[in-house]
Design a protein around this motif. Structure first.
Motif, PDB file in Angstrom:
ATOM      1  N   MET A   1       0.859  -1.191   0.000  1.00  0.00           N
ATOM      2  CA  MET A   1       0.000   0.000   0.000  1.00  0.00           C
ATOM      3  C   MET A   1       0.888   1.232   0.000  1.00  0.00           C
ATOM      4  O   MET A   1       1.891   1.284   0.705  1.00  0.00           O
ATOM      5  CB  MET A   1      -0.907  -0.019   1.234  1.00  0.00           C
ATOM      6  N   ARG A   2       0.482   2.193  -0.796  1.00  0.00           N
ATOM      7  CA  ARG A   2       1.275   3.416  -0.924  1.00  0.00           C
ATOM      8  C   ARG A   2       0.463   4.625  -0.479  1.00  0.00           C
ATOM      9  O   ARG A   2      -0.746   4.697  -0.703  1.00  0.00           O
ATOM     10  CB  ARG A   2       1.725   3.617  -2.370  1.00  0.00           C
ATOM     11  N   PHE A   3       1.176   5.582   0.110  1.00  0.00           N
ATOM     12  CA  PHE A   3       0.541   6.788   0.612  1.00  0.00           C
ATOM     13  C   PHE A   3       1.367   7.997   0.179  1.00  0.00           C
ATOM     14  O   PHE A   3       2.605   7.952   0.215  1.00  0.00           O
ATOM     15  CB  PHE A   3       0.440   6.741   2.136  1.00  0.00           C
ATOM     16  N   LEU A   4       0.675   9.046  -0.206  1.00  0.00           N
ATOM     17  CA  LEU A   4       1.336  10.294  -0.578  1.00  0.00           C
ATOM     18  C   LEU A   4       1.468  11.173   0.653  1.00  0.00           C
ATOM     19  O   LEU A   4       0.470  11.557   1.278  1.00  0.00           O
ATOM     20  CB  LEU A   4       0.538  11.022  -1.658  1.00  0.00           C
ATOM     21  N   ILE A  10       6.524   9.376  -1.380  1.00  0.00           N
ATOM     22  CA  ILE A  10       5.677   8.201  -1.265  1.00  0.00           C
ATOM     23  C   ILE A  10       6.114   7.384  -0.052  1.00  0.00           C
ATOM     24  O   ILE A  10       7.302   7.059   0.093  1.00  0.00           O
ATOM     25  CB  ILE A  10       5.756   7.330  -2.537  1.00  0.00           C
ATOM     26  N   VAL A  11       5.167   7.062   0.823  1.00  0.00           N
ATOM     27  CA  VAL A  11       5.412   6.215   1.982  1.00  0.00           C
ATOM     28  C   VAL A  11       4.785   4.849   1.720  1.00  0.00           C
ATOM     29  O   VAL A  11       3.617   4.760   1.311  1.00  0.00           O
ATOM     30  CB  VAL A  11       4.831   6.842   3.262  1.00  0.00           C
ATOM     31  N   HIS A  12       5.564   3.798   1.932  1.00  0.00           N
ATOM     32  CA  HIS A  12       5.110   2.432   1.677  1.00  0.00           C
ATOM     33  C   HIS A  12       4.706   1.760   2.988  1.00  0.00           C
ATOM     34  O   HIS A  12       5.442   1.829   3.977  1.00  0.00           O
ATOM     35  CB  HIS A  12       6.219   1.611   1.017  1.00  0.00           C
ATOM     36  N   LEU A  13       3.558   1.090   2.982  1.00  0.00           N
ATOM     37  CA  LEU A  13       3.081   0.324   4.125  1.00  0.00           C
ATOM     38  C   LEU A  13       2.982  -1.144   3.732  1.00  0.00           C
ATOM     39  O   LEU A  13       2.407  -1.477   2.693  1.00  0.00           O
ATOM     40  CB  LEU A  13       1.714   0.837   4.583  1.00  0.00           C
ATOM     41  N   ALA A  14       3.541  -2.022   4.563  1.00  0.00           N
ATOM     42  CA  ALA A  14       3.514  -3.456   4.296  1.00  0.00           C
ATOM     43  C   ALA A  14       3.245  -4.200   5.593  1.00  0.00           C
ATOM     44  O   ALA A  14       3.281  -3.627   6.678  1.00  0.00           O
ATOM     45  CB  ALA A  14       4.857  -3.912   3.707  1.00  0.00           C
ATOM     46  N   THR A 306       6.007  11.573  15.121  1.00  0.00           N
ATOM     47  CA  THR A 306       7.374  12.086  15.121  1.00  0.00           C
ATOM     48  C   THR A 306       8.108  11.732  13.840  1.00  0.00           C
ATOM     49  O   THR A 306       8.730  12.588  13.189  1.00  0.00           O
ATOM     50  CB  THR A 306       8.146  11.520  16.324  1.00  0.00           C
ATOM     51  N   VAL A 307       8.046  10.460  13.453  1.00  0.00           N
ATOM     52  CA  VAL A 307       8.834   9.969  12.323  1.00  0.00           C
ATOM     53  C   VAL A 307       8.269  10.433  10.987  1.00  0.00           C
ATOM     54  O   VAL A 307       9.018  10.673  10.033  1.00  0.00           O
ATOM     55  CB  VAL A 307       8.920   8.426  12.379  1.00  0.00           C
ATOM     56  N   LEU A 308       6.950  10.591  10.915  1.00  0.00           N
ATOM     57  CA  LEU A 308       6.339  10.946   9.633  1.00  0.00           C
ATOM     58  C   LEU A 308       6.180  12.444   9.435  1.00  0.00           C
ATOM     59  O   LEU A 308       5.699  12.880   8.384  1.00  0.00           O
ATOM     60  CB  LEU A 308       4.978  10.258   9.490  1.00  0.00           C
ATOM     61  N   ALA A 309       6.598  13.234  10.383  1.00  0.00           N
ATOM     62  CA  ALA A 309       6.485  14.680  10.209  1.00  0.00           C
ATOM     63  C   ALA A 309       7.260  15.153   8.998  1.00  0.00           C
ATOM     64  O   ALA A 309       6.817  16.016   8.243  1.00  0.00           O
ATOM     65  CB  ALA A 309       6.960  15.398  11.466  1.00  0.00           C
ATOM     66  N   ALA A 310       8.435  14.573   8.747  1.00  0.00           N
ATOM     67  CA  ALA A 310       9.309  15.044   7.652  1.00  0.00           C
ATOM     68  C   ALA A 310       8.984  14.446   6.272  1.00  0.00           C
ATOM     69  O   ALA A 310       8.883  15.219   5.338  1.00  0.00           O
ATOM     70  CB  ALA A 310      10.772  14.817   8.021  1.00  0.00           C
ATOM     71  N   PRO A 311       8.922  13.107   6.028  1.00  0.00           N
ATOM     72  CA  PRO A 311       9.102  11.983   6.951  1.00  0.00           C
ATOM     73  C   PRO A 311      10.573  11.579   7.084  1.00  0.00           C
ATOM     74  O   PRO A 311      11.377  11.847   6.201  1.00  0.00           O
ATOM     75  CB  PRO A 311       8.322  10.861   6.259  1.00  0.00           C
ATOM     76  N   LEU A 312      10.875  10.912   8.206  1.00  0.00           N
ATOM     77  CA  LEU A 312      12.236  10.434   8.446  1.00  0.00           C
ATOM     78  C   LEU A 312      12.483   9.061   7.824  1.00  0.00           C
ATOM     79  O   LEU A 312      13.625   8.635   7.698  1.00  0.00           O
ATOM     80  CB  LEU A 312      12.513  10.370   9.950  1.00  0.00           C
ATOM     81  N   THR A 313      11.417   8.352   7.482  1.00  0.00           N
ATOM     82  CA  THR A 313      11.516   7.095   6.739  1.00  0.00           C
ATOM     83  C   THR A 313      10.315   6.976   5.826  1.00  0.00           C
ATOM     84  O   THR A 313       9.271   7.593   6.082  1.00  0.00           O
ATOM     85  CB  THR A 313      11.581   5.872   7.679  1.00  0.00           C
ATOM     86  N   ARG A 314      10.463   6.175   4.778  1.00  0.00           N
ATOM     87  CA  ARG A 314       9.342   5.952   3.855  1.00  0.00           C
ATOM     88  C   ARG A 314       8.905   4.497   3.831  1.00  0.00           C
ATOM     89  O   ARG A 314       8.089   4.124   2.997  1.00  0.00           O
ATOM     90  CB  ARG A 314       9.742   6.422   2.452  1.00  0.00           C
ATOM     91  N   HIS A 315       9.444   3.689   4.750  1.00  0.00           N
ATOM     92  CA  HIS A 315       9.097   2.274   4.808  1.00  0.00           C
ATOM     93  C   HIS A 315       8.523   1.941   6.184  1.00  0.00           C
ATOM     94  O   HIS A 315       9.204   2.077   7.203  1.00  0.00           O
ATOM     95  CB  HIS A 315      10.325   1.402   4.548  1.00  0.00           C
ATOM     96  N   ILE A 316       7.257   1.513   6.201  1.00  0.00           N
ATOM     97  CA  ILE A 316       6.580   1.117   7.437  1.00  0.00           C
ATOM     98  C   ILE A 316       6.109  -0.322   7.275  1.00  0.00           C
ATOM     99  O   ILE A 316       5.479  -0.669   6.269  1.00  0.00           O
ATOM    100  CB  ILE A 316       5.382   2.033   7.749  1.00  0.00           C
ATOM    101  N   GLU A 317       6.417  -1.137   8.278  1.00  0.00           N
ATOM    102  CA  GLU A 317       6.075  -2.558   8.226  1.00  0.00           C
ATOM    103  C   GLU A 317       5.336  -2.940   9.504  1.00  0.00           C
ATOM    104  O   GLU A 317       5.846  -2.753  10.608  1.00  0.00           O
ATOM    105  CB  GLU A 317       7.357  -3.382   8.092  1.00  0.00           C
ATOM    106  N   VAL A 318       4.114  -3.441   9.347  1.00  0.00           N
ATOM    107  CA  VAL A 318       3.376  -3.973  10.488  1.00  0.00           C
ATOM    108  C   VAL A 318       3.956  -5.340  10.815  1.00  0.00           C
ATOM    109  O   VAL A 318       4.031  -6.216   9.955  1.00  0.00           O
ATOM    110  CB  VAL A 318       1.875  -4.075  10.164  1.00  0.00           C
TER     111      VAL A 318
END
Length: 354
Positions: A1-4, A10-14, A306-318
């Motif tokens: 899943m991708r988020f703008l 683009i931030v990726h969620l997996a 905190t992390v997504l304010a910038a964002p500081l990373t673009r990879h998020i994994e549940v």
């Protein structure tokens, strides 16, 4: 899943597939066509991100036969799945009857760990979607606590990652994951022990950080990946309710204001019941356990902000890998509910689902 992200990235969620039991390529393919495809269907999305866990034997089989890698990429495409991150922490046997300390072996003192991680880098470079040029691999925090820190293999790791980038045009970054009881327990220790290189950084596991009662100031530490996870929290005097969670498969480090224990059974035997405990037991993001127990979902929410304010990373994994040892497991439905919870949290933070 991708988020703008509002900033334009683009931030990726997996979700991480280490929750499923498979040690070979047929098992990996069965995961994709079974669990992963069903989760995508439940969410009603055209494309689902998966954080693949590939045991060392399966990873080596993919590289020994290039056609196997082609078949895996084709299977991902056919099921509407995409991979931008791999979980390279467990080496093998992560859903065996007893895992405990075995999950840290081989550690970063071993050439086997180096070879495995570089195998994963080569595989990920081939699996990345055509419009993605950067992937991430999370790995263990060097080792379970020992005398000294095994960092000698980090230089050849960086050299190998540079070779992958030169050969494929894809940048693969490795993220060391702080965890209680390990050489790198905190982000401050990560900043001290890891060499500063653009290809290395940390994976922030929200459960691990919450158990360590860690603050949210990470300075300029490179954050390669965030694992969305919740720890089990016990209010003062409610520790007897933890009996259902004292199980034999995984390690459940526990901390309170005045003490620490490597596992939940040890904590129940000697830590003071009059204090609030946090336990390394990955709990579902979307649902609290029966009271009086709770989770650290609030900490996860603060970490995301905190992390997504910038964002500081673009990879998020549940990464809730404990469904098999939860009192009432519903793996497929639970994973879908967690991802739905996450996409609603991301929407609140201003990210738009694509």
């Amino acid at each position: 899943m991708r988020f703008l992200h509002p900033g334009g990235s683009i931030v990726h969620l997996a979700y991480c597939t280490n929750v499923h039991s498979a040690e070979d390529l047929p098992g990996i393919h069965a995961q994709l066509s079974g669990f992963c495809a069903r989760v995508r269907s439940l969410l009603g999305v055209p494309r689902l991100g998966v954080g693949l866990w590939l045991p060392a034997g399966a990873a080596r089989a993919l590289l020994d036969d290039p056609q196997e890698l082609v078949r895996l990429r084709a299977a991902l495409d056919s099921h509407g799945l995409e991979v931008v991150t791999l979980n390279g922490f467990p080496y093998r046997g992560f859903q065996q009857e007893v895992v405990k300390h075995r999950v840290y072996s081989p550690d970063w003192s071993s050439p086997e760990r180096l070879r495995y991680t570089l195998d994963l880098a080569a595989i990920l470079a081939a699996l990345l979607p055509d419009d993605v040029t950067e992937g991430s691999i999370s790995t263990l925090p060097l080792a379970w606590r020992t005398e000294g820190a095994p960092t000698a293999l980090l230089k050849p790791l960086v050299e190998g990652l540079r070779e992958v980038r030169s050969r494929t045009g894809r940048t693969i970054r490795v993220a060391f994951e702080p965890e209680p009881g390990c050489i790198i327990e905190t982000t401050a220790q990560a900043a001290e022990l890891l060499p500063r290189d653009e290809l290395l950084g940390v994976c922030l596991d929200a459960c691990h950080l919450a158990v360590g009662f860690e603050g949210l100031d990470f300075g300029d530490l490179p954050i390669v990946k965030l694992q969305a996870s919740c720890a089990l929290e016990t209010p003062p005097g409610a520790q007897r309710a933890l009996g259902a969670y004292d199980e034999a498969r995984f390690l459940h480090q526990t901390r309170c204001a005045s003490g620490y224990a490597d596992d939940l059974g040890e904590a129940l035997a000697r830590l003071p019941y009059g204090e609030r405990w946090r336990t390394h037991f990955h709990m579902p993001l979307h649902a609290a356990p029966p009271p009086p127990l709770t989770t650290t979902a609030g900490y996860l929410g603060e970490l995301l902000r905190t992390v997504l304010a910038a964002p500081l990373t673009r990879h998020i994994e549940v990464e809730t890998y404990t469904w098999s040892v939860l009192p009432e497991p519903d793996v497929t439905g639970g994973i879908a509910a967690e991802l739905d919870w996450m996409r609603r949290e991301l929407a609140v933070l201003g990210l738009k689902e694509l």
